[in-house]
Write an enzyme that holds these catalytic residues in place. Structure first.
Site, PDB file in Angstrom:
ATOM      1  N   GLY A  60       0.764  -1.240   0.000  1.00 62.90           N
ATOM      2  CA  GLY A  60       0.000   0.000   0.000  1.00 62.90           C
ATOM      3  C   GLY A  60       0.794   1.289   0.000  1.00 62.90           C
ATOM      4  O   GLY A  60       0.216   2.369   0.097  1.00 62.90           O
ATOM      5  N   TRP A  62       2.444   2.844  -2.389  1.00 60.33           N
ATOM      6  CA  TRP A  62       2.143   3.727  -3.514  1.00 60.33           C
ATOM      7  C   TRP A  62       0.763   4.365  -3.347  1.00 60.33           C
ATOM      8  O   TRP A  62       0.575   5.533  -3.666  1.00 60.33           O
ATOM      9  CB  TRP A  62       2.242   2.969  -4.843  1.00 60.33           C
ATOM     10  CG  TRP A  62       3.655   2.883  -5.363  1.00 60.33           C
ATOM     11  CD1 TRP A  62       4.799   2.923  -4.610  1.00 60.33           C
ATOM     12  CD2 TRP A  62       4.071   2.755  -6.716  1.00 60.33           C
ATOM     13  NE1 TRP A  62       5.901   2.816  -5.417  1.00 60.33           N
ATOM     14  CE2 TRP A  62       5.498   2.721  -6.711  1.00 60.33           C
ATOM     15  CE3 TRP A  62       3.406   2.658  -7.926  1.00 60.33           C
ATOM     16  CZ2 TRP A  62       6.236   2.588  -7.897  1.00 60.33           C
ATOM     17  CZ3 TRP A  62       4.138   2.528  -9.102  1.00 60.33           C
ATOM     18  CH2 TRP A  62       5.537   2.501  -9.083  1.00 60.33           C
ATOM     19  N   ASP A  80      -4.490  -6.135  -5.866  1.00 57.44           N
ATOM     20  CA  ASP A  80      -3.326  -6.996  -5.642  1.00 57.44           C
ATOM     21  C   ASP A  80      -3.791  -8.401  -5.312  1.00 57.44           C
ATOM     22  O   ASP A  80      -4.883  -8.613  -4.761  1.00 57.44           O
ATOM     23  CB  ASP A  80      -2.456  -6.472  -4.493  1.00 57.44           C
ATOM     24  CG  ASP A  80      -1.013  -6.976  -4.595  1.00 57.44           C
ATOM     25  OD1 ASP A  80      -0.134  -6.185  -4.964  1.00 57.44           O
ATOM     26  OD2 ASP A  80      -0.781  -8.178  -4.338  1.00 57.44           O
ATOM     27  N   ASP A  96      -6.158 -11.840  -8.508  1.00 60.54           N
ATOM     28  CA  ASP A  96      -5.067 -12.009  -9.459  1.00 60.54           C
ATOM     29  C   ASP A  96      -5.416 -11.270 -10.747  1.00 60.54           C
ATOM     30  O   ASP A  96      -6.373 -11.624 -11.437  1.00 60.54           O
ATOM     31  CB  ASP A  96      -4.867 -13.506  -9.735  1.00 60.54           C
ATOM     32  CG  ASP A  96      -3.605 -13.795 -10.529  1.00 60.54           C
ATOM     33  OD1 ASP A  96      -3.144 -12.903 -11.272  1.00 60.54           O
ATOM     34  OD2 ASP A  96      -3.078 -14.920 -10.409  1.00 60.54           O
ATOM     35  N   ASP A 121       3.277  -1.565 -10.151  1.00 59.33           N
ATOM     36  CA  ASP A 121       4.553  -1.955  -9.540  1.00 59.33           C
ATOM     37  C   ASP A 121       4.541  -3.464  -9.301  1.00 59.33           C
ATOM     38  O   ASP A 121       4.926  -3.947  -8.254  1.00 59.33           O
ATOM     39  CB  ASP A 121       4.748  -1.189  -8.224  1.00 59.33           C
ATOM     40  CG  ASP A 121       6.191  -1.238  -7.726  1.00 59.33           C
ATOM     41  OD1 ASP A 121       7.096  -1.356  -8.561  1.00 59.33           O
ATOM     42  OD2 ASP A 121       6.406  -1.158  -6.512  1.00 59.33           O
ATOM     43  N   LYS A 161       6.592  -0.825 -13.710  1.00 60.63           N
ATOM     44  CA  LYS A 161       7.891  -1.443 -13.420  1.00 60.63           C
ATOM     45  C   LYS A 161       8.164  -2.528 -14.449  1.00 60.63           C
ATOM     46  O   LYS A 161       7.285  -3.335 -14.756  1.00 60.63           O
ATOM     47  CB  LYS A 161       7.902  -2.048 -12.020  1.00 60.63           C
ATOM     48  CG  LYS A 161       9.209  -2.793 -11.704  1.00 60.63           C
ATOM     49  CD  LYS A 161       9.386  -3.056 -10.239  1.00 60.63           C
ATOM     50  CE  LYS A 161       8.426  -4.086  -9.694  1.00 60.63           C
ATOM     51  NZ  LYS A 161       8.624  -4.318  -8.251  1.00 60.63           N
TER      52      LYS A 161
END
Length: 205
Positions: A60, A62, A80, A96, A121, A161
């Site tokens: 958490g 970000w 997430d 997922d 990320d 990312k």
């Protein structure tokens, strides 16, 4: 369970890490907060009134940065596979991202309203098999790109990312076709030995 010498070395490095210490002092859930802070300080991505989707949001940090910078004006949706302790003002979906039904849940929350910024990320569970791990990371990036292409407003931005390796050049090529400008960011909080970097797509076409 006794820690291996390698694990002990990692733990020692982690505890001595300046960003870990800062995160503990300043109330961020992970050192990763400083990656987004540095990128946003430079590129001014987060502005009050925006709708922001955070893919791979746990634990958490970000979301915390986004929430602070929206200043109570805007919307944050985090997603997430892992659970995330609630953050005021953040809507969270546990699931997922690779599964169709989880994507549908996220899309239902958006209620046909496009978003201003997608931040991702994400990283796959590391198996230790380099080629398989890289393929898994590329797949997650492609899914995030698919989502951003469908849901970002025109001129919206996308931060993701990526891991330098097989498929990296193809990701940059695709992003250049979908955004006005694509830049690479390697924030100071990203460990130097890590092959992670961040790609920023500015201005969805």
């Amino acid at each position: 369970m006794k820690l291996s010498s390698r694990s002990k070395a990692w733990m020692q490095e982690h505890l001595n890490d300046e960003y870990v210490k800062r995160a503990q002092k300043e109330g961020y859930r992970a050192r990763a907060a400083y990656k987004l802070i540095e990128i946003d300080d430079k590129d001014k991505l987060i502005k009050p009134g925006m709708t922001v989707v955070d893919l791979g949001s746990a634990p958490g940090s970000w979301c915390q940065v986004v929430q602070q910078r929206l200043k109570g004006q805007g919307r944050i949706i985090g997603l997430d596979l892992l659970d995330m302790h609630p953050i005021a003002g953040v809507e969270f979906i546990q699931g997922d991202f690779r599964e169709e039904q989880v994507l549908r849940l996220l899309e239902e929350k958006l209620n046909n309203k496009p978003v201003d910024l997608v931040i991702a990320d994400m990283a796959p569970n590391i198996s230790g098999v380099k080629d398989a791990d890289q393929a898994g990371a590329v797949y997650l990036t492609e899914l995030a790109l698919d989502f951003s292409q469908q849901w970002l407003k025109p001129h919206g931005n996308f931060l993701v990312k990526v891991f330098i390796g097989a498929g990296f050049d193809d990701i940059i090529k695709r992003m250049r076709s979908e955004f006005d400008k694509v830049v690479t960011r390697k924030p100071k909080a990203s460990r130097g030995r890590s092959n992670e970097t961040y790609l920023l797509g500015l201005g969805r076409k």
